[in-house]
Design a protein around this motif. Sequence first.
Motif, PDB file in Angstrom:
ATOM      1  N   MET A 144       0.898  -1.003   0.139  1.00  0.00           N
ATOM      2  CA  MET A 144       0.056  -0.039  -0.042  1.00  0.00           C
ATOM      3  C   MET A 144       0.736   1.195  -0.041  1.00  0.00           C
ATOM      4  O   MET A 144       1.876   1.426   0.771  1.00  0.00           O
ATOM      5  N   LYS A 145       0.699   2.135  -0.925  1.00  0.00           N
ATOM      6  CA  LYS A 145       1.288   3.414  -0.951  1.00  0.00           C
ATOM      7  C   LYS A 145       0.958   4.498   0.328  1.00  0.00           C
ATOM      8  O   LYS A 145      -0.344   4.629   0.457  1.00  0.00           O
ATOM      9  N   LYS A 146       1.916   5.105   0.883  1.00  0.00           N
ATOM     10  CA  LYS A 146       1.819   6.013   1.780  1.00  0.00           C
ATOM     11  C   LYS A 146       1.247   7.181   1.488  1.00  0.00           C
ATOM     12  O   LYS A 146       1.891   7.611   0.319  1.00  0.00           O
ATOM     13  N   ILE A 147       0.743   8.216   2.355  1.00  0.00           N
ATOM     14  CA  ILE A 147       0.344   9.468   1.876  1.00  0.00           C
ATOM     15  C   ILE A 147       1.573  10.231   2.250  1.00  0.00           C
ATOM     16  O   ILE A 147       2.119  10.233   3.496  1.00  0.00           O
ATOM     17  N   LYS A 148       2.107  10.934   1.212  1.00  0.00           N
ATOM     18  CA  LYS A 148       3.381  11.640   1.656  1.00  0.00           C
ATOM     19  C   LYS A 148       2.987  13.049   2.150  1.00  0.00           C
ATOM     20  O   LYS A 148       2.165  13.678   1.570  1.00  0.00           O
ATOM     21  N   ILE A 149       3.392  13.436   3.007  1.00  0.00           N
ATOM     22  CA  ILE A 149       3.255  14.632   3.724  1.00  0.00           C
ATOM     23  C   ILE A 149       4.224  15.411   3.899  1.00  0.00           C
ATOM     24  O   ILE A 149       5.550  15.220   4.278  1.00  0.00           O
ATOM     25  N   ALA A 150       4.110  16.891   3.832  1.00  0.00           N
ATOM     26  CA  ALA A 150       5.247  17.738   4.346  1.00  0.00           C
ATOM     27  C   ALA A 150       4.825  18.703   5.333  1.00  0.00           C
ATOM     28  O   ALA A 150       3.385  19.088   5.410  1.00  0.00           O
ATOM     29  N   ILE A 151       5.637  19.126   6.122  1.00  0.00           N
ATOM     30  CA  ILE A 151       5.167  20.110   7.312  1.00  0.00           C
ATOM     31  C   ILE A 151       5.897  21.343   7.327  1.00  0.00           C
ATOM     32  O   ILE A 151       7.120  21.153   7.134  1.00  0.00           O
TER      33      ILE A 151
END
Lengths: 212, 212
Positions: free
Chosen positions: A1-8
């Motif tokens: 499963m592909k993960k959701i890529k997040i930036a902060i």
Amino acid sequence: MKKIKIAIIDDHDLFREGIRLVLGQIEDFEVVFDTSNGALFLEFLKNSLPDVVLMDINMPVMDGVEATRKALASYPGLKVIALTMFSDTTHYTQMINAGIKGFILKKSNKFELQQAINTVYSGGNYFSQEILQKMAFRSVNVSSGPDRMTQRELEVLDLVCNGFTSQEISDKLFISIKTVEVHRTNIFHKSDVRNVGELILWAIKNNYFSIE
Amino acid sequence: MKKIKIAIIDDHDLFREGIRLVLGQIEDFEVVFDTSNGALFLEFLKNSLPDVVLMDINMPVMDGVEATRKALASYPGLKVIALTMFSDTTHYTQMINAGIKGFILKKSNKFELQQAINTVYSGGNYFSQEILQKMAFRSVNVSSGPDRMTQRELEVLDLVCNGFTSQEISDKLFISIKTVEVHRTNIFHKSDVRNVGELILWAIKNNYFSIE
DNA sequence: CTGCAAATACGGGTTTCCCCCGGGATGAAT
DNA sequence: ATTCATCCCGGGGGAAACCCGTATTTGCAG
């Protein structure tokens, strides 16, 4: 499963690092990068494209709204969630126009944050309950849209919030004290307050001004 | 090797959770509990005694200074580090009197936090550079100690910061507007400001007042 | 070109703020 | 009993804030 890529994007180191770890705990999420201001964020985007961006609105160098606008100009698919201290009721149209898909408060918990990210990633919008209420109350109370501040008014507003008198402001901006008073009056009407005290509270809550 | 047991007291869920994870990353540290206000903290102490406490100063229900005082009355060995948003220059004597051993800002990074915890755990004091500078500047500038606010002055201060006029305050407190003006003047002198704008900034920075 | 918004500036008016001075009442501390 | 802090109240005055207008210049968009 592909993960959701997040930036902060947030200027508080400890908070940013904390959020990174909170999100790292969640299976489906992956924090690809974090940074302390909007300008650096735009640089990072050239190398790594996240799915969802958690964006602090009030930041030095470049604020969240401007950073969002510029980022979406180059990367239209980007999904940005505003993460702020207060429920800003005057900027939300600007934010939505800038392309922000969600809006939650820093005092919310990780479950709400998780839900917001999932919802926005799936193509939806997420606005926390507290903000929705304020928006609803506002649209009932004020039929017309929120009055936008002029550039000059924003300058004066900042100086007033910093505790300067009209005389001092007129000296700083090289304009007549009468003109300063006109700006003051207009600012007061646009923000619907009666005195400097209320104005500062309003300005802080609506991200027009912040301490330090 | 025995880990340093840490407790976190802060009313912002996301921040608290973040700090917990940041500290959890560090080998020598173990977060034994975290909670959102001083009163709950005192309850937790009955079951679990941490080595070091990270304490937000500005909190609802019971603020950090009072919570520290009460906790140390029962558990004198407790080591408390204040973790605040601004560098509070007027309360630091109160804090030190209450028994606080360290003082760092929320915008600092995890390395400073780690160092502070280790230092305080080893029996030392830790004050961040920014705070030390302000304290030094203050002691040079103001020969006398910081003037303490009277109970009545604190009430008036709060109302002024909330944007009420002297007339409104006199109505609320059932005292003459002249008395309110006296309180105002005394507050202004004690906080060394010239107008309401500066007063609010001062009050926020020194934890006499907070938004929402 | 024309209309409109923004920024600039002025005058006169009322209110509020801010400061100076004074005094009286209370209660706690020494 | 005296001192001290705190709270209360008042007069007077100058400065700033705030409200009501009008008016000119600039620049931009229709």
